[in-house]
Design a protein around this motif. Structure first.
Motif, PDB file in Angstrom:
ATOM      1  N   MET A 119       0.902  -4.500  -8.766  1.00 10.26           N
ATOM      2  CA  MET A 119       2.058  -5.488  -7.871  1.00 10.26           C
ATOM      3  C   MET A 119       2.855  -4.306  -7.111  1.00 10.26           C
ATOM      4  SD  MET A 119       0.972  -8.442  -8.612  1.00 10.26           S
ATOM      5  CE  MET A 119       2.447  -9.204  -7.494  1.00 10.26           C
ATOM      6  N   LEU A 120       2.638  -3.185  -7.517  1.00  2.00           N
ATOM      7  CA  LEU A 120       3.246  -1.994  -6.669  1.00  2.00           C
ATOM      8  C   LEU A 120       2.523  -1.524  -5.625  1.00  2.00           C
ATOM      9  CD1 LEU A 120       4.608  -0.150  -9.873  1.00  2.00           C
ATOM     10  CD2 LEU A 120       5.679  -1.933  -8.393  1.00  2.00           C
ATOM     11  N   LEU A 121       1.384  -2.165  -5.265  1.00  6.92           N
ATOM     12  CA  LEU A 121       0.341  -1.646  -4.020  1.00  6.92           C
ATOM     13  C   LEU A 121       0.862  -2.386  -2.749  1.00  6.92           C
ATOM     14  CD1 LEU A 121      -2.170  -0.154  -3.306  1.00  6.92           C
ATOM     15  CD2 LEU A 121      -3.169  -2.449  -3.341  1.00  6.92           C
ATOM     16  N   GLY A 122       1.487  -1.678  -1.966  1.00  9.60           N
ATOM     17  CA  GLY A 122       2.256  -2.034  -0.819  1.00  9.60           C
ATOM     18  C   GLY A 122       1.754  -1.533   0.423  1.00  9.60           C
ATOM     19  N   GLY A 123       2.657  -1.500   1.256  1.00 13.23           N
ATOM     20  CA  GLY A 123       2.513  -1.179   2.684  1.00 13.23           C
ATOM     21  C   GLY A 123       2.402   0.204   2.825  1.00 13.23           C
ATOM     22  N   GLU A 124       3.028   1.116   2.030  1.00  4.59           N
ATOM     23  CA  GLU A 124       2.908   2.473   2.207  1.00  4.59           C
ATOM     24  C   GLU A 124       1.579   3.018   1.707  1.00  4.59           C
ATOM     25  OE1 GLU A 124       4.962   6.576   0.240  1.00  4.59           O
ATOM     26  OE2 GLU A 124       5.664   4.741  -0.206  1.00  4.59           O
ATOM     27  N   GLU A 125       1.072   2.270   0.695  1.00  7.73           N
ATOM     28  CA  GLU A 125      -0.134   2.803   0.316  1.00  7.73           C
ATOM     29  C   GLU A 125      -1.437   2.452   1.414  1.00  7.73           C
ATOM     30  OE1 GLU A 125       2.155   2.880  -3.030  1.00  7.73           O
ATOM     31  OE2 GLU A 125       1.764   1.174  -1.562  1.00  7.73           O
ATOM     32  N   LEU A 126      -1.192   1.023   1.911  1.00  8.32           N
ATOM     33  CA  LEU A 126      -2.103   0.572   3.080  1.00  8.32           C
ATOM     34  C   LEU A 126      -2.038   1.746   4.169  1.00  8.32           C
ATOM     35  CD1 LEU A 126      -1.541  -3.381   3.088  1.00  8.32           C
ATOM     36  CD2 LEU A 126      -3.192  -1.953   1.951  1.00  8.32           C
ATOM     37  N   ARG A 127      -0.787   2.165   4.371  1.00  5.36           N
ATOM     38  CA  ARG A 127      -0.696   2.793   5.654  1.00  5.36           C
ATOM     39  C   ARG A 127      -1.559   4.170   5.228  1.00  5.36           C
ATOM     40  NH1 ARG A 127       4.113   0.437   6.021  1.00  5.36           N
ATOM     41  NH2 ARG A 127       5.060   1.953   4.820  1.00  5.36           N
TER      42      ARG A 127
END
Length: 268
Positions: A119-127
């Motif tokens: 649940m901590l996978l977010g936009g920063e990791e996607l970028r």
């Protein structure tokens, strides 16, 4: 980081499966003896990624695990299966996702999932993973991570003309309408299709009708899996659906984690 091109990039979940096999499922407050225990590698996203790799696709996984024993083992499992791991992140803020699974002799199960680092996978990791997303032939997403993270990944893929496959599992009744429009291929099972459409999906004819309804919402094409009845594929409004039959097999274990992606077991 890499500028490699991939056949399949998966943005999704990793779950360590703690599986106990017993003659029956325990009642509330009851302790029973089991006859086998093993630890496996599960999670819908990771399973899909590893199966693609085993089928010969060049794959990359975008996910998050904990800085713990299970997380280290999971990263090694990806490497052992030929999955690119530059975009597998680790965090000290949550444990690696885990599923406690009890399976009885009839193949029925009871499962408790703690999503943890997923649940901590977010936009920063996607970028940070944009090279793997933008240079893939196909992006695959599900709903075992934050839905908004999955939707953002699908949009990023579309912006880069990457084909998208979305598996709405576990299903959400009020699924954001953007998911349909962001899915070149919308792939769900019969129970998920029922929840999303509000209609019964128990046979091929009903699956065709459900597929048409999902197409109206903006999907490029729809696949509805029907267990022993195979699956129904619907590609264009008003067209006839294609029924792909399969060979019936006895159920050994109905958990998704125990485990299509497991490469090793540790039995007691």
């Amino acid at each position: 980081m890499t500028e490699e091109a991939f056949d399949v990039t998966v943005v999704g979940s990793c779950m360590t499966d703690l599986v106990s096999q017993a003659p029956r499922l325990p009642k509330a407050g009851e302790t029973i003896h089991g006859h086998k225990f093993f630890i496996g590698f599960g999670g819908k996203g990771a399973n899909q990624c590893i199966q693609a790799a085993r089928l010969g696709a060049k794959t990359a996984m975008v996910c998050k695990v904990g800085k713990d024993f299970f997380g280290e083992n999971y990263i090694q499992n990806f490497k052992d299966n030929g999955v690119h791991t530059d975009f597998v992140g680790q965090t000290s803020d949550a444990a690696t996702g885990a599923a406690s699974i009890i399976v009885n002799d009839a193949g029925e199960n009871a499962i408790v999932i703690v999503a943890g680092a997923n649940m901590l996978l977010g936009g920063e990791e996607l970028r940070g993973a944009l090279p793997a997303i933008s240079r893939a032939k196909v992006l695959v997403c599900q709903l075992e991570i934050s839905p908004q993270t999955s939707l953002q990944a699908l949009h990023m893929a579309q912006e880069n003309k990457v084909k998208t496959i979305f598996n709405p599992a576990p299903a959400i009744a009020d699924l954001d309408a953007d998911f349909y429009r962001a899915s070149d291929v919308f792939c769900c099972n019969e129970s998920e299709a029922e929840l999303l459409t509000g209609s019964s999906v128990a046979n091929v004819e009903e699956a065709h009708r459900a597929g048409q309804e999902l197409l109206k919402r903006g999907c490029g094409s729809v696949i509805i899996t029907l267990g022993p009845q195979g699956c129904v594929v619907v590609k264009a409004q008003g067209s006839s659906s294609k029924h792909v039959q399969t060979t019936a097999v006895p159920a050994v274990d109905t958990t998704e984690g125990a485990c299509s992606a497991r490469s090793t077991e540790r039995a007691d």
